[in-house]
Design a protein around this motif. Structure first.
Motif, PDB file in Angstrom:
ATOM      1  N   GLU A 196       1.236  -1.168   0.449  1.00 52.05           N
ATOM      2  CA  GLU A 196      -0.142   0.006   0.148  1.00 52.05           C
ATOM      3  C   GLU A 196       0.606   1.060  -0.030  1.00 52.05           C
ATOM      4  O   GLU A 196       0.560   1.942   0.547  1.00 52.05           O
ATOM      5  N   VAL A 197       1.317   1.164  -0.452  1.00 53.24           N
ATOM      6  CA  VAL A 197       2.436   2.176  -0.500  1.00 53.24           C
ATOM      7  C   VAL A 197       2.149   3.253  -2.162  1.00 53.24           C
ATOM      8  O   VAL A 197       2.442   2.077  -3.466  1.00 53.24           O
ATOM      9  N   ALA A 198       1.788   4.198  -2.081  1.00 50.29           N
ATOM     10  CA  ALA A 198       1.265   4.768  -2.948  1.00 50.29           C
ATOM     11  C   ALA A 198       2.869   5.037  -4.480  1.00 50.29           C
ATOM     12  O   ALA A 198       3.970   5.150  -4.488  1.00 50.29           O
ATOM     13  N   ASP A 199       1.777   5.002  -4.858  1.00 47.49           N
ATOM     14  CA  ASP A 199       2.755   5.302  -6.658  1.00 47.49           C
ATOM     15  C   ASP A 199       3.322   6.509  -6.564  1.00 47.49           C
ATOM     16  O   ASP A 199       4.534   6.777  -6.776  1.00 47.49           O
ATOM     17  N   SER A 200       2.496   7.288  -6.428  1.00 45.41           N
ATOM     18  CA  SER A 200       3.540   9.132  -6.267  1.00 45.41           C
ATOM     19  C   SER A 200       5.053   8.544  -5.024  1.00 45.41           C
ATOM     20  O   SER A 200       5.383   9.355  -5.726  1.00 45.41           O
ATOM     21  N   LEU A 201       4.666   8.068  -4.277  1.00 47.31           N
ATOM     22  CA  LEU A 201       6.110   7.769  -3.271  1.00 47.31           C
ATOM     23  C   LEU A 201       7.328   6.667  -3.691  1.00 47.31           C
ATOM     24  O   LEU A 201       8.052   6.346  -4.126  1.00 47.31           O
ATOM     25  N   ILE A 202       6.650   5.647  -5.603  1.00 50.91           N
ATOM     26  CA  ILE A 202       7.632   4.547  -5.640  1.00 50.91           C
ATOM     27  C   ILE A 202       8.229   5.555  -6.764  1.00 50.91           C
ATOM     28  O   ILE A 202       9.740   5.476  -6.720  1.00 50.91           O
ATOM     29  N   TYR A 203       8.147   6.360  -7.756  1.00 50.70           N
ATOM     30  CA  TYR A 203       8.195   6.449  -9.102  1.00 50.70           C
ATOM     31  C   TYR A 203       8.017   8.413  -8.606  1.00 50.70           C
ATOM     32  O   TYR A 203       6.916   8.864  -8.379  1.00 50.70           O
ATOM     33  N   ARG A 204       8.941   8.544  -9.394  1.00 50.33           N
ATOM     34  CA  ARG A 204       9.500  10.271  -8.312  1.00 50.33           C
ATOM     35  C   ARG A 204       9.881  10.732  -9.801  1.00 50.33           C
ATOM     36  O   ARG A 204      10.992  10.681 -10.650  1.00 50.33           O
ATOM     37  N   THR A 205       9.428  12.338  -9.369  1.00 46.89           N
ATOM     38  CA  THR A 205       9.813  12.686 -11.459  1.00 46.89           C
ATOM     39  C   THR A 205      10.784  14.512 -10.929  1.00 46.89           C
ATOM     40  O   THR A 205      10.768  14.768  -9.748  1.00 46.89           O
ATOM     41  N   TRP A 206      11.461  14.716 -12.290  1.00 41.02           N
ATOM     42  CA  TRP A 206      12.456  15.465 -12.048  1.00 41.02           C
ATOM     43  C   TRP A 206      11.640  15.767 -13.203  1.00 41.02           C
ATOM     44  O   TRP A 206      12.495  15.751 -14.217  1.00 41.02           O
ATOM     45  N   ASN A 207      12.210  17.653 -13.060  1.00 47.52           N
ATOM     46  CA  ASN A 207      11.982  18.385 -14.800  1.00 47.52           C
ATOM     47  C   ASN A 207      13.044  19.447 -14.988  1.00 47.52           C
ATOM     48  O   ASN A 207      13.633  20.305 -13.966  1.00 47.52           O
ATOM     49  N   MET A 208      13.552  19.351 -16.333  1.00 47.93           N
ATOM     50  CA  MET A 208      14.595  19.843 -16.495  1.00 47.93           C
ATOM     51  C   MET A 208      13.781  21.765 -16.699  1.00 47.93           C
ATOM     52  O   MET A 208      12.389  21.411 -17.194  1.00 47.93           O
ATOM     53  N   ALA A 209      14.435  22.510 -16.255  1.00 48.35           N
ATOM     54  CA  ALA A 209      14.431  24.417 -16.095  1.00 48.35           C
ATOM     55  C   ALA A 209      14.103  25.070 -17.629  1.00 48.35           C
ATOM     56  O   ALA A 209      13.594  25.704 -17.681  1.00 48.35           O
ATOM     57  N   LYS A 210      15.307  24.088 -18.706  1.00 44.12           N
ATOM     58  CA  LYS A 210      15.450  24.509 -19.801  1.00 44.12           C
ATOM     59  C   LYS A 210      15.890  23.123 -20.727  1.00 44.12           C
ATOM     60  O   LYS A 210      16.497  22.777 -20.401  1.00 44.12           O
ATOM     61  N   GLU A 211      15.502  23.860 -21.576  1.00 43.67           N
ATOM     62  CA  GLU A 211      15.936  22.474 -22.760  1.00 43.67           C
ATOM     63  C   GLU A 211      17.942  22.651 -23.247  1.00 43.67           C
ATOM     64  O   GLU A 211      18.812  23.507 -22.689  1.00 43.67           O
ATOM     65  N   VAL A 212      18.185  21.881 -23.211  1.00 38.98           N
ATOM     66  CA  VAL A 212      19.291  20.976 -23.324  1.00 38.98           C
ATOM     67  C   VAL A 212      19.336  20.657 -25.359  1.00 38.98           C
ATOM     68  O   VAL A 212      18.904  19.976 -26.038  1.00 38.98           O
TER      69      VAL A 212
END
Length: 466
Positions: A203-219
């Motif tokens: 019963e660990v939420a998917d939101s705690l299993i999968y963590r995300t990070w967004n790039m601040a600008k294009e590479v």
């Protein structure tokens, strides 16, 4: 080529991600079935930026993300490799839809191609021209709780959701991932699907299993994006997440760097020691101070260390590469001013450093007595001295009028340090806040690479304690 640095340390934010249902531990999916759509024969030829055929490049054909809810999935895919003529082919039994994604990754040339939406009838496959890949570099740390619901282990997966780009990583080890030019989101999750299922069953939420990070600008193509470090934590409630985040923010300020061997290639397995006692005053027992490795470089030559306590105005990092249990190459980072590490939740990159062959020095210290001071002894044997190299682990204790020899030294320009070997004298001078230049002598020397330096003897006059 530009190097972009996004340095931060935090518990990765929430996202709901579903992995590829039939993928194995290495992330390679088998043939999949679409809803009635069959794919015609797909083939093509891949060339590198220099116009040569791309041999051994990986070609991935993946299901195209059609709805927003699928944008966080690793899409189902199949893959093959190009032959010696850069050719690849998927036969008609492979079915991922009439419209699909096609990615080509040449890990040797570090070149890439990505078509996010294409069809089997496209002529773009006749001559796929690769371009220099952008590189995403970071390190992932795993905060294991004392009594976790499931022990996750050290194997994790980093991927760009909705695309066929992913990589297996190990906690505590830095990694690099080839990505197309653009602005992307990255997801971090345990690498073993069975562990993911156990977490979900606990019963660990998917939101705690999968963590995300967004790039601040294009590479851009050919750029390197250095970000992180990132922390994956299996906390299961808001309060514990906040507490863990606060704790990690205090503990994850780091320094890092990259080491190259003499050959010019990234140097793996190099021992790393942070030298904060740059004058060797902590050297109080025994006759010599030696190198003590605190971490090692990874396969790409990168290292990471916690921010150190800095007792003086600066510190630096020393490197040593051993072969057959013997030191073979060594080097230093630049001096780092103490003000540079007054940072929080950040990583200070010290730059790239190249190792060199070892050197040695043969010298000695002559005793010079002040004739006006009758309290000073003119007996060489009772006047000990410390000789070493500022900002290094190389210090020895000896007596005046004797020859000193120091080996396994990093070559190059250094400052040779000389002061009294009597710890009582040094402690008394420091307690009196005596300026360093009144009892520490610095001499510039240049150690030849792979050879010994016969240094002219130095002179030492014992300080007077009042």
């Amino acid at each position: 080529m530009k190097i972009l640095k996004y340095s931060m340390a935090f518990v990765l934010p929430m996202a709901v991600i579903l992995g590829c249902s039939d993928s194995k531990d290495n992330g390679v999916a088998g043939t999949v079935t679409d809803t009635g759509n069959t794919l015609a024969f797909v083939s093509g030829v891949v060339t590198n930026t220099d116009g040569e055929y791309a041999s051994g490049a990986t070609v991935r054909m993946a299901r195209r993300v059609l709805v927003k809810s699928d944008s966080t999935h690793v899409p189902e895919y199949v893959e093959t490799q190009t032959d010696s003529m850069g050719a690849f082919a998927f036969d008609s039994s492979v079915t991922v839809g009439d419209t699909f994604q096609l990615a080509v990754i040449d890990t040797v040339a570090k070149e890439i191609s990505y078509l996010p939406s294409t069809t089997s009838g496209s002529h773009d496959f006749d001559s796929i021209q690769l371009e220099k890949a952008a590189i995403f570099k970071s390190v992932l740390y795993y905060e294991e709780l004392p009594e976790p619901a499931v022990a996750v282990g050290s194997h994790f997966r980093v991927f760009m959701p909705g695309t066929p780009f992913f990589q297996s990583v190990f906690a505590g080890d830095s990694f690099s991932m080839m990505i197309p030019a653009g602005q992307w989101m990255f997801t971090f999750s345990p690498g073993d699907p069975q562990l993911v299922s156990k977490l979900q069953n606990s019963e660990v939420a998917d939101s705690l299993i999968y963590r995300t990070w967004n790039m601040a600008k294009e590479v851009e193509s050919g750029d390197t994006l250095a970000a992180g470090p990132f922390i994956w934590s299996p906390n299961v409630n808001v309060d514990s997440i906040i507490k863990a985040e606060e704790k990690n923010l205090e503990q994850t300020s780091r320094i890092s760097g990259r080491v190259y061997c003499r050959s010019g290639k990234a140097c793996a397995g190099v021992e790393v020691q942070v030298v904060t006692d740059i004058y060797g005053f902590g050297f109080v027992d025994g006759d010599s101070l030696g190198f003590v490795g605190q971490t090692t470089t990874d396969s790409d030559g990168y290292w990471y260390m916690p921010i150190p306590e800095v007792p003086y105005d600066s510190f630096r990092v020393e490197y040593r590469l051993t072969k057959n249990s013997e030191a073979a190459e060594a080097g230093f980072s630049r001096y780092v001013d103490s003000s540079e590490v007054n940072i929080k939740n950040d990583t200070l990159f010290l730059g790239n450093d190249t190792l060199a062959k070892l050197s040695s020095i043969v010298s000695g210290v002559n005793l010079v007595i002040d004739k006006n001071d009758t309290n000073q002894s003119n007996n060489c044997m009772v006047n000990s001295v410390v000789v070493g190299f500022k900002g290094s682990s190389h210090f020895v204790r000896g007596v005046t009028c004797n020859t000193l020899e120091m080996n396994e030294l990093p070559s190059g320009v250094h400052e040779l340090v000389l002061y009294s070997g009597d710890t009582k004298v040094i402690n008394t001078l420091q307690d009196a806040e005596t300026p360093l230049d009144l009892y520490v002598t610095l001499i510039n020397v240049e150690l030849p690479e792979g050879a010994a330096l016969s240094q002219q003897w130095m002179t030492y006059t014992p300080p007077t304690l009042k």
